[in-house]
Write a protein that holds these residues in place. Structure first.
Motif, PDB file in Angstrom:
ATOM      1  N   GLN A   1       0.855  -1.301   0.278  1.00  0.00           N
ATOM      2  CA  GLN A   1      -0.054  -0.043  -0.048  1.00  0.00           C
ATOM      3  C   GLN A   1       0.666   1.185  -0.073  1.00  0.00           C
ATOM      4  N   THR A   2       0.366   2.460  -0.756  1.00  0.00           N
ATOM      5  CA  THR A   2       1.112   3.600  -0.494  1.00  0.00           C
ATOM      6  C   THR A   2       0.872   4.320   0.805  1.00  0.00           C
ATOM      7  N   PHE A   3      -0.296   3.829   1.439  1.00  0.00           N
ATOM      8  CA  PHE A   3      -0.356   4.190   2.881  1.00  0.00           C
ATOM      9  C   PHE A   3       0.174   3.343   3.736  1.00  0.00           C
ATOM     10  N   ASN A   4       0.939   3.713   5.090  1.00  0.00           N
ATOM     11  CA  ASN A   4       1.613   2.625   5.669  1.00  0.00           C
ATOM     12  C   ASN A   4       1.229   2.718   6.960  1.00  0.00           C
ATOM     13  N   ASP A   5       0.494   3.308   7.721  1.00  0.00           N
ATOM     14  CA  ASP A   5       0.082   3.468   9.068  1.00  0.00           C
ATOM     15  C   ASP A   5      -1.089   2.447   9.397  1.00  0.00           C
TER      16      ASP A   5
ATOM     17  N   GLU B   1      -3.585   1.595  -4.049  1.00  0.00           N
ATOM     18  CA  GLU B   1      -4.012   2.911  -3.592  1.00  0.00           C
ATOM     19  C   GLU B   1      -5.282   3.006  -2.509  1.00  0.00           C
TER      20      GLU B   1
ATOM     21  N   ALA C   1      -4.959   4.448   1.081  1.00  0.00           N
ATOM     22  CA  ALA C   1      -4.566   5.918   0.894  1.00  0.00           C
ATOM     23  C   ALA C   1      -6.229   6.683   0.697  1.00  0.00           C
TER      24      ALA C   1
ATOM     25  N   ALA D   1      -8.403   8.612   3.491  1.00  0.00           N
ATOM     26  CA  ALA D   1      -8.343  10.233   3.320  1.00  0.00           C
ATOM     27  C   ALA D   1      -9.652  10.823   3.465  1.00  0.00           C
TER      28      ALA D   1
END
Length: 1016
Positions: A831-835, A903, A906, A910
């Motif tokens: 994933q481009t989001f990693n939290d 994505e 992310a 968002a």
């Protein structure tokens, strides 16, 4: 007060409830007018005797108050007047009326306490008073007691219906007729949706059925429940039947709910039967040829059990009455003497057996002293005696009974170590025995029972004993028992030659052997036993524990000598031990542990092997986990002070904080290998617990409690220092208390490891130090379960800061899809989001899901991959299990055979972060595998949702929504659990249960290829 309308405004208009004051209701007040409460009762014309002192009159079953408007509801001797259906309906209503943290207080007659009166030796008038107390005065149509309550039922029912912080007090009048009552105080700690309350009530009603054949009755109850909650009432109770019919139809039905199906003879004679089984078990463990003395043998009932031994008997032979076996004759007695002067040499027997004798001895401590003299060092003393009994074998009955503390005192006084103190049944079995005694002696007092003598005989001779035995099978209350079974070992003094009472292996049991070398302390021995047992079961072999290393006391520098500690557990009955395993070590294939981490070659071993190692990985025994847990049940009960600590542990969010110093600090060799976890580690761990666990209470267990006290390991957080005096023999009591906690902060000790591993806490948080050993090259990855957390010994986390409180928790249930699991996990890693964190839930999968997960952890050690294992319960249940331990603000369900577009997280997070009034973000779906294609998600429409599921299960939603609707419904076993979940969310909102701001709005993401679903 008008039925059905909100009582709040009516009370205000009558000046009974001033605005701004707490609304506290006293329902069914009768003649007791409580200040500070609104006292409400039925109208005066419905009372024949009582002069009611009420502020307002109403049909209590038809009262209504607005949601969250009432501060307290209390009833004293009213609740028992409602039948089971009405009672549950009232509890559901009261749950709605009460504010969060509102109080419910109920007092009723105590069925269990009344049963004690009925089953005991109380005068007849007191038994009739107890009966009247249970049945009601029956002076008015409503004055019949239609249901019976006792502490366990209250606790079970109220917890199911959303109440917590439950305090239960059982009491009795301090004067005749000593009536037994039970009072509960509980708080509404959280709101449950009405559908969940209704579903729970149905389950509680089903608990009241006797068998599947009563389903039509159950369905009638369901209809009645819904009718009452819709505004109707249950019909007033009318006494249309005779007392005999009521006793038969109602009492028998009530007592038959959990009745035991054991043969009645087994129930009536359980005291003797269970004692015989215990002696038989002990006799089977005695090695052939050892010398056994049966002290006070009487009729010698156990001679056959010791036929493989050199069995001798003793008795004083002065009692002339009827003895065990309904005979006046003694068996063949080898030594006739007083028990304190047995004519045998010192240290001449390996085992001494003395059953139900000590109560007939004027000086029982001197009798124990004599038995100590006779035993060889290391020999075994087997004792049983009543805790309480009626007078018998007069004039030779001197004492009422013996407590565990007496046995401990005698053991310490005469140099024994206690291996076992186990109760012969609990409170319910004791009551069953006394009920049976009333029936057995009926001919002596049948004139007292009038025309119902046969009914009373049936009640006490069968119905109550069966009912009480059924309760015993569910819960053993050890505070009351008929007596104790005790096993002690005579201590070995320096220079003494130990007895061979530790049984050698029996070749006749199995030609194949698995022999395990025992070494180290209790935690180490538990690993060695578990690994050996697994291999023995896999190869159908005899398990033999080799004690030769433990018994070897030859000088070794800086070495800590250990004892055989496993007797604190109820090990597998076919497990044997040997004091000298050298012959096995030479004859069998000798397998030495190659390295610390799991070695899969061990699983491929055949029989006839000698295992030499520590085997510290649960993977060695994961195929027999249930039997391992059974093996590690404790043989001894805890003392009074320890039980007080246990009660405190069970009544809070208990955190076990275990500190090991002793040899880790003082022994150079041990310190060099293990190192030591100091105050920095424990303070950091306690802060982490406090950040994630609501209202934790730390219970600190240590071999150096004073150091812990001075080190201030938990700051200002609430804590209890558990005295090392409570550790118990071989630290067994410490281990029992520790494993009862809900969360754990552990040192690098296998003793603490087993406490956390054996804990049955469903959502436990476990923190362990890393590295486990001083040498970080030692691979301990197989020792630490995947869902445990690690913390550097200097207090630094081994996980990234984002991982500690991730924004998203991805929940991946897995059942028979271990071969797909890596793809699903990789799609999250990409994933481009990693939290985020990943929680894999093994839903009792028959494939190697755990092994597949461990490979992923080894491959990506820096990512937060968590693991939970549970019995198979279906997809909805598995998702609930994962979400329950999730730390994320948002939840994303992901099946093990599906993948995410890079994505997806992310884009969806968002949206939810930017628009707080949006609750769920969903996406298009791309199918791959057997079918390929794109499914475009439509704009959300609730009306269409009611007809067809518009959304895919793999949607990102706020965690509080899951809490608000009570999670996925676990009974949705055949699919549509996501549709049901979303529908439940909207139903809950419409009832005002979920979002305080807006409906649970949803938003569709336009981007295609955001979620990929495998078609099969």
């Amino acid at each position: 007060m008008p039925a059905g309308s909100d009582g709040g405004p009516a009370l205000q208009s009558a000046g009974l409830w001033p605005s701004g004051k707490p609304l506290k209701l006293h329902l069914g007040c009768g003649e007791q007018h409580l200040p500070g409460y609104i006292n409400i009762d039925y109208p005066p014309d419905q009372h024949n005797v009582m002069k009611v002192r009420a502020d307002a009159f109403a049909n209590i079953a038809q009262l209504y108050f607005g949601p969250g408007s009432v501060d307290e509801i209390r009833l004293h001797h009213v609740f028992e007047h409602f039948n089971r259906v009405t009672a549950l309906a009232m509890l559901i209503r009261w749950h709605g009326w009460l504010k969060l943290d509102g109080i419910l207080r109920i007092e009723t007659p105590d069925l269990a306490g009344s049963a004690k009166t009925l089953a005991g030796d109380s005068p007849f008038n007191l038994k009739m008073a107890a009966t009247r107390h249970l049945a009601g005065d029956q002076a008015a149509a409503w004055a019949y007691h239609l249901d019976h309550w006792f502490p366990e039922r209250y606790e079970h029912t109220l917890k199911k219906l959303g109440f917590d912080h439950i305090e239960i007090k059982s009491s009795a009048w301090p004067h005749p007729p000593f009536l037994a009552n039970v009072e509960i105080v509980a708080a509404k700690t959280h709101s449950l949706p009405f559908p969940q309350l209704l579903e729970t009530a149905d389950a509680l009603l089903w608990d009241s059925t006797l068998a599947e054949m009563e389903r039509p009755t159950f369905e009638v109850w369901q209809k009645q429940l819904r009718a009452i909650l819709a505004g109707g009432t249950a019909s007033a109770p009318i006494n249309l039947t005779s007392p005999e019919t009521l006793a038969t139809d109602h009492v028998r039905a009530a007592l038959g709910l959990n009745a035991s199906t054991l043969p009645l003879d087994e129930i009536h004679n359980f005291n003797q039967r269970s004692r015989d089984r215990w002696v038989r078990e002990k006799a089977a463990a005695v090695a052939p040829g050892l010398r056994v003395l049966d002290v006070g043998a009487g009729t010698c009932p156990y001679r056959a059990l010791f036929s493989h031994c050199e069995y001798r008997t003793h008795d004083f032979k002065k009692y002339k009455g009827v003895k065990l076996g309904n005979t006046t004759e003694y068996g063949t007695i080898d030594y006739e003497s007083e028990i304190t002067k047995i004519p045998v040499p010192d240290q001449s027997f390996d085992v001494v057996l003395c059953t139900e004798v000590l109560e007939h001895v004027p000086e029982p401590l001197e009798a124990v002293r004599e038995m100590m003299r006779i035993l060889k060092p290391g020999g075994c003393l087997l004792l049983t005696a009543p805790l309480g009994s009626g007078l018998h074998q007069l004039p030779f009955h001197f004492y009422g009974g013996y407590t565990p503390e007496w046995y401990r005192y005698a053991a310490q006084k005469f140099g024994f170590e206690i291996n076992e103190i186990s109760p012969n049944g609990g409170y319910f079995k004791l009551l069953a025995q006394e009920c049976g005694r009333l029936a057995w002696t009926m001919e002596d007092h049948c004139n007292l029972h009038g025309p119902n003598v046969e009914l009373i005989r049936k009640l006490f001779g069968e119905w109550l004993p069966r009912y009480l035995f059924g309760l015993e099978q569910q819960k053993c209350v050890e505070q009351f028992t008929v007596g104790y079974h005790v096993a002690m070992t005579k201590n070995i003094a320096p220079g003494e030659t130990p007895s061979n009472q530790i049984p050698e292996s029996h070749p006749e049991k199995s030609e194949n052997k698995v022999v395990v070398k025992l070494q180290g302390g209790l935690g180490n021995q538990m690993f060695q036993y578990a690994a050996g047992l697994a291999l023995a079961r896999r190869t159908q072999s005899q398990l033999i524990l080799d004690l030769s290393f433990l018994l070897d006391r030859s000088p070794r520098p800086d070495f800590i000598y250990r004892d055989f500690d496993l007797p604190v557990f109820k090990l597998a009955p076919d497990c044997q031990v040997t004091r000298d395993g050298s012959a096995y070590a030479k004859k069998l294939r000798h397998v030495t542990e190659k390295h610390f981490h799991f070695n899969p070659e061990i699983l491929a071993l055949g029989p006839n092997v000698y295992l030499d190692g520590y085997w510290q990985s649960p993977r060695y025994f994961e195929n027999i986990l249930d039997e391992v847990r059974q093996s590690f049940r404790f043989v001894s009960e805890m003392g009074l002070e320890a039980r007080k600590v246990l009660a405190a542990i069970r009544n809070c969010e208990a955190v076990c904080l275990n500190v090991r110093r002793a040899d880790f600090v003082s022994n150079p060799r041990t310190r060099a290998v293990h190192g030591f976890c100091g105050e920095t580690y424990f303070r950091a761990a306690s802060r982490r617990i406090a950040a994630r666990i609501k209202s934790p209470h730390f219970f600190i267990f240590s071999d150096d409690v004073e150091w812990c006290r001075s080190a201030n390991l938990v700051g200002d957080l609430p804590c209890t220092f558990v005295s090392h005096d409570l550790a118990g023999p071989r630290f067994a009591t410490y281990l029992q208390l520790m494993k009862s906690c809900k969360h754990f902060i552990l040192p690098n000790s296998t003793f603490g490891w087993w406490a956390a591993f054996l804990s049955e806490s469903q959502n436990k948080m476990v923190i362990v130090p890393k590295p486990w050993f001083n040498d970080p090259k030692i691979n301990t990855s197989d020792l630490i379960p995947a869902d445990w957390e690690t913390l550097d010994k200097d207090g630094q986390s081994n996980k990234s800061g984002a991982a500690m409180n991730p924004l998203i928790s991805v929940i991946i249930p897995c059942y028979n899809q271990a071969h797909y699991l890596a793809e699903a996990v990789e799609s999250v890693l990409n994933q481009t989001f990693n939290d985020w964190e990943i929680i894999v839930v093994n839903d009792g999968s028959p494939d190697d899901t755990k092994g597949a997960f461990q490979q992923l952890v080894n491959r990506w050690p820096k990512h937060v991959l968590r693991y939970r294992e549970k019995p198979n319960g279906g997809l909805a249940d598995a998702r609930n299990a994962g979400i329950a331990i999730a730390r994320g603000k948002y939840i994303l369900p992901l099946d093990a055979d599906d993948k995410l577009h890079p994505e997806m997280l992310a884009r969806t997070v968002a949206l939810l972060e930017a628009q707080p009034d949006i609750s769920i973000a969903y996406t298009d779906v791309v199918h791959f595998g057997a079918v390929n294609g794109v499914v475009h998600a439509a704009e959300f429409d609730f009306a269409k949702l009611c007809q067809n599921n518009q959304l895919n299960y793999c949607s990102l939603f706020r965690r509080e929504l899951w809490t608000a609707v009570g999670g996925y419904h676990a009974n949705m076993l055949w699919g549509y659990e996501d549709w049901d979940f979303l529908g439940g969310l909207w139903r809950a909102w419409l009832q005002g249960q979920t979002h305080p701001r807006t409906p649970p709005a949803l938003s569709r993401q336009e981007q295609q290829h955001v979620y990929d679903g495998r078609a099969t």
